[in-house]
Design an enzyme around this catalytic site. Structure first.
Site, PDB file in Angstrom:
ATOM      1  N   GLU A 256       0.865  -1.180   0.000  1.00  0.00           N
ATOM      2  CA  GLU A 256       0.000   0.000   0.000  1.00  0.00           C
ATOM      3  C   GLU A 256       0.902   1.231   0.000  1.00  0.00           C
ATOM      4  O   GLU A 256       1.724   1.410   0.899  1.00  0.00           O
ATOM      5  CB  GLU A 256      -0.889  -0.002   1.240  1.00  0.00           C
ATOM      6  CG  GLU A 256      -1.899   1.132   1.209  1.00  0.00           C
ATOM      7  CD  GLU A 256      -2.509   1.436   2.576  1.00  0.00           C
ATOM      8  OE1 GLU A 256      -3.635   1.928   2.613  1.00  0.00           O
ATOM      9  OE2 GLU A 256      -1.843   1.200   3.608  1.00  0.00           O
ATOM     10  N   HIS A 325     -11.271  -1.766   2.947  1.00  0.00           N
ATOM     11  CA  HIS A 325     -11.783  -1.428   4.287  1.00  0.00           C
ATOM     12  C   HIS A 325     -11.600   0.048   4.641  1.00  0.00           C
ATOM     13  O   HIS A 325     -12.057   0.483   5.696  1.00  0.00           O
ATOM     14  CB  HIS A 325     -11.071  -2.297   5.327  1.00  0.00           C
ATOM     15  CG  HIS A 325      -9.597  -2.006   5.364  1.00  0.00           C
ATOM     16  ND1 HIS A 325      -8.751  -2.309   4.317  1.00  0.00           N
ATOM     17  CD2 HIS A 325      -8.841  -1.396   6.282  1.00  0.00           C
ATOM     18  CE1 HIS A 325      -7.534  -1.903   4.614  1.00  0.00           C
ATOM     19  NE2 HIS A 325      -7.552  -1.348   5.797  1.00  0.00           N
ATOM     20  N   ASP A 326     -10.905   0.806   3.793  1.00  0.00           N
ATOM     21  CA  ASP A 326     -10.669   2.234   4.062  1.00  0.00           C
ATOM     22  C   ASP A 326     -11.482   3.138   3.144  1.00  0.00           C
ATOM     23  O   ASP A 326     -11.308   4.363   3.172  1.00  0.00           O
ATOM     24  CB  ASP A 326      -9.188   2.585   3.819  1.00  0.00           C
ATOM     25  CG  ASP A 326      -8.260   1.921   4.796  1.00  0.00           C
ATOM     26  OD1 ASP A 326      -8.675   1.696   5.948  1.00  0.00           O
ATOM     27  OD2 ASP A 326      -7.107   1.626   4.413  1.00  0.00           O
TER      28      ASP A 326
HETATM   29  C1  GLC Z   1      -3.589   1.715   6.137  1.00  0.00           C
HETATM   30  C2  GLC Z   1      -4.716   0.799   6.521  1.00  0.00           C
HETATM   31  C3  GLC Z   1      -5.665   1.559   7.388  1.00  0.00           C
HETATM   32  C4  GLC Z   1      -4.932   1.990   8.628  1.00  0.00           C
HETATM   33  C5  GLC Z   1      -3.662   2.775   8.286  1.00  0.00           C
HETATM   34  C6  GLC Z   1      -2.763   2.861   9.469  1.00  0.00           C
HETATM   35  O1  GLC Z   1      -3.983   2.768   5.338  1.00  0.00           O
HETATM   36  O2  GLC Z   1      -5.318   0.269   5.383  1.00  0.00           O
HETATM   37  O3  GLC Z   1      -6.823   0.836   7.711  1.00  0.00           O
HETATM   38  O4  GLC Z   1      -5.759   2.792   9.423  1.00  0.00           O
HETATM   39  O5  GLC Z   1      -2.929   2.156   7.272  1.00  0.00           O
HETATM   40  O6  GLC Z   1      -2.225   1.607   9.771  1.00  0.00           O
END
Ligand code: GLC
Length: 559
Positions: A256, A325-326
């Protein structure tokens, strides 16, 4: 992108993302768990998924639903035990699927033993995190947290600030410290030895902060992002990580990468790069204003332009996702969650299964699940929503939740986190208890059992999409060409390959993102024979002049 690229199982895979807290609760405490996932593996298997990406199940105080890890080698008690997790891995493997775990190593929970020892300055742990001093009434720099407010928290006992790019309970690890990296690699190898099939790496392009932690542009929504995203040693650390852990394993890795551009991403995912894929955010930004809480409209032409660029310019393999999920639910975001919910859910599915890259389906997407009609801030749990709204209230920018209700309804991460809808019984079959987040009131209509019994459902269309992609190699490996780039409501593209061994080497995809019938003339040789491979409407569809119904999606084989 050429069609003779290296074939890999993970390029052909469909990944199903399970957010365990909201997937299925086996013990009635209102919180999803690992046994609950095991009970529902048939659903995932039937969809034709090859890989399950499991969001974090590690020991955690759950301030950010498991992205705040206090023990990398333990399973959070609400989700079950290590024995449950091992049972899940075997059950997944027995079905010839694979399991990819979330790797959260930009930060740990402040409850992690490393952080506790760091606070006490014991055993060399102080340098595991970023501790800094600041002048009175100031912070060490102007960086903000991704969840609102400053990125620094003062620790009274220590007399210093620590850095947290997310919640104040998520302290950033200092990757410049070799001991930190060694501990992480050891932990990754421990999981690889347990037999997992890869990692989804959380915010992995934030791990290298520039020396001196310089101030960022104060106008940015996330102040400092241009400093700490893709920082100076990111490539080196990723290469070292790959080399020391999974490089020789038959794994799948997806990083990510917040704010990453195509050039930098290409460094990470090129043929001998350290990652197989990245999750970029360019297409998630098309309907965002300058700030998280500022409204903006979605224009199809922006989405087409951005996604088409990644299709053609990335030197490496794409990931294909429209939600997770975000993110909010895709029908509510890019489709229509009212009259044309089914049609638009199918259209968005068609997009994801006919582009080049690895397809990711987030739980409930295959049902056409929608955003939740939030009415009060109390209903929400998401650290980001609560943090952003709280920071705006504290700064006097808004009076309260009502001022931003529409934006929260459109944007909150909790839209994706309401419980999975299994059937029309109480709590949608998710739990026998009180669900930790409210169930969407539309569950009597939108649920797995109802949709499984309905031939025209979104769910059954996803089954067809999976078969289509499995049958047509050109959809995975073929070249991509955008047609009609400036059309406001039609996204049309061609996928072609020069592979002589495939039955279909030329595919045309036409997607109509509009609520009123429209006619369009496609730049296609009229002499070509066209056969519909899949559509969310009956009838043959004609070419090159088409009359498209609301949210019509049609995939043609051309000959
Ligand atoms: C990423 C995750 C998210 C989380 C963030 C901090 O973006 O997908 O859900 O809150 O990182 O770990």
């Amino acid at each position: 992108m050429s069609s003779d690229r290296d074939r890999q199982w993970w390029k052909e895979a469909v990944v199903y993302q399970v957010y365990p807290r909201s997937f299925n609760d086996s013990d009635g405490d209102g919180i999803g768990d690992i046994q609950g996932v095991i009970d529902r593996l048939d659903h995932i298997d039937r969809l034709g998924a090859d890989v399950i990406w499991l969001n974090p199940v590690y020991e955690s105080p759950q301030h950010d639903n498991g992205y705040d890890i206090s023990d990398y080698r333990g399973i959070h008690h609400e989700y079950g035990s290590m024995a449950d997790w091992e049972e899940l891995l075997s059950a997944v493997h027995d079905r010839d699927m694979r399991l990819v775990m979330d790797l959260v190593v930009n930060h740990t929970s402040t409850a992690h033993d490393w952080f506790q020892q760091s606070r006490r300055d014991e055993n060399g742990y102080r340098e595991y995190y970023y501790w800094r001093d600041a002048a009175d009434d100031d912070y060490p720099n102007n960086w903000s947290s991704g969840f609102g407010g400053p990125a620094w928290e003062y620790d009274d006992d220590v007399g210093l600030y620590y850095l947290h790019l997310f919640d104040e309970t998520q302290a950033d690890l200092n990757w410049d410290n070799r001991a930190v990296r060694e501990d992480i690699y050891e932990m990754m190898n421990w999981w690889l030895e347990k037999g997992i099939d890869g990692f989804r790496m959380d915010v992995i392009n934030l791990i290298s902060k520039p020396a001196g932690l310089p101030d960022g542009d104060p106008e940015r929504d996330w102040v400092g992002i241009e400093q700490f995203a893709d920082g100076p040693n990111t490539q080196e650390y990723l290469e070292e990580m790959a080399d020391r852990t999974y490089d020789e394993c038959d794994t799948m890795t997806v990083g990510e990468c917040i704010g990453v551009d195509i050039e930098t991403a290409s460094e990470y995912v090129r043929e001998d790069g350290p990652l197989d894929m990245v999750f970029h955010f360019d297409h998630m930004a098309v309907d965002m204003g300058d700030q998280w809480l500022s409204p903006a409209e979605f224009e199809l032409t922006d989405l087409k332009r951005v996604m088409s660029r990644w299709q053609t310019e990335l030197d490496g393999w794409n990931s294909l996702y429209l939600t997770n999920h975000d993110q909010p639910r895709i029908v509510s975001r890019f489709g229509d969650d009212g009259e044309y919910r089914r049609e638009s859910a199918k259209l968005l599915g068609t997009l994801l299964f006919t582009l080049s890259g690895t397809t990711y389906v987030y739980q409930g997407q295959e049902l056409g699940m929608t955003n939740y009609p939030w009415t009060t801030l109390d209903q929400l749990d998401d650290a980001q929503t609560i943090g952003k709204v709280g920071a705006a209230i504290a700064a006097g920018e808004i009076d309260g939740f009502d001022d931003v209700k529409e934006i929260v309804r459109a944007r909150s991460r909790d839209n994706a986190r309401t419980p999975m809808q299994w059937d029309d019984s109480d709590a949608a079959g998710f739990t026998d208890g009180e669900p930790w987040l409210p169930v969407n009131p539309n569950y009597p209509e939108i649920n797995v059992a109802t949709e499984a019994a309905d031939e025209e459902s979104v769910l059954n269309y996803y089954h067809e999409l999976r078969s289509l992609r499995a049958d047509h190699d050109v959809l995975v490996y073929g070249d991509y060409e955008l047609l009609l780039p400036d059309h406001d409501t039609v996204w049309a593209y061609r996928r072609t390959t020069d592979d002589p061994d495939v039955a279909v080497d030329d595919v045309l995809v036409v997607l109509h993102f509009g609520e009123t019938e429209t006619t369009v003339s496609l730049p296609i040789d009229a002499a070509l024979d066209a056969e519909t491979l899949i559509s969310n409407y009956d009838g043959p569809g004609s070419l090159p002049d088409m009359t498209l119904a609301p949210y019509e999606a049609r995939v043609f084989a051309l000959d």
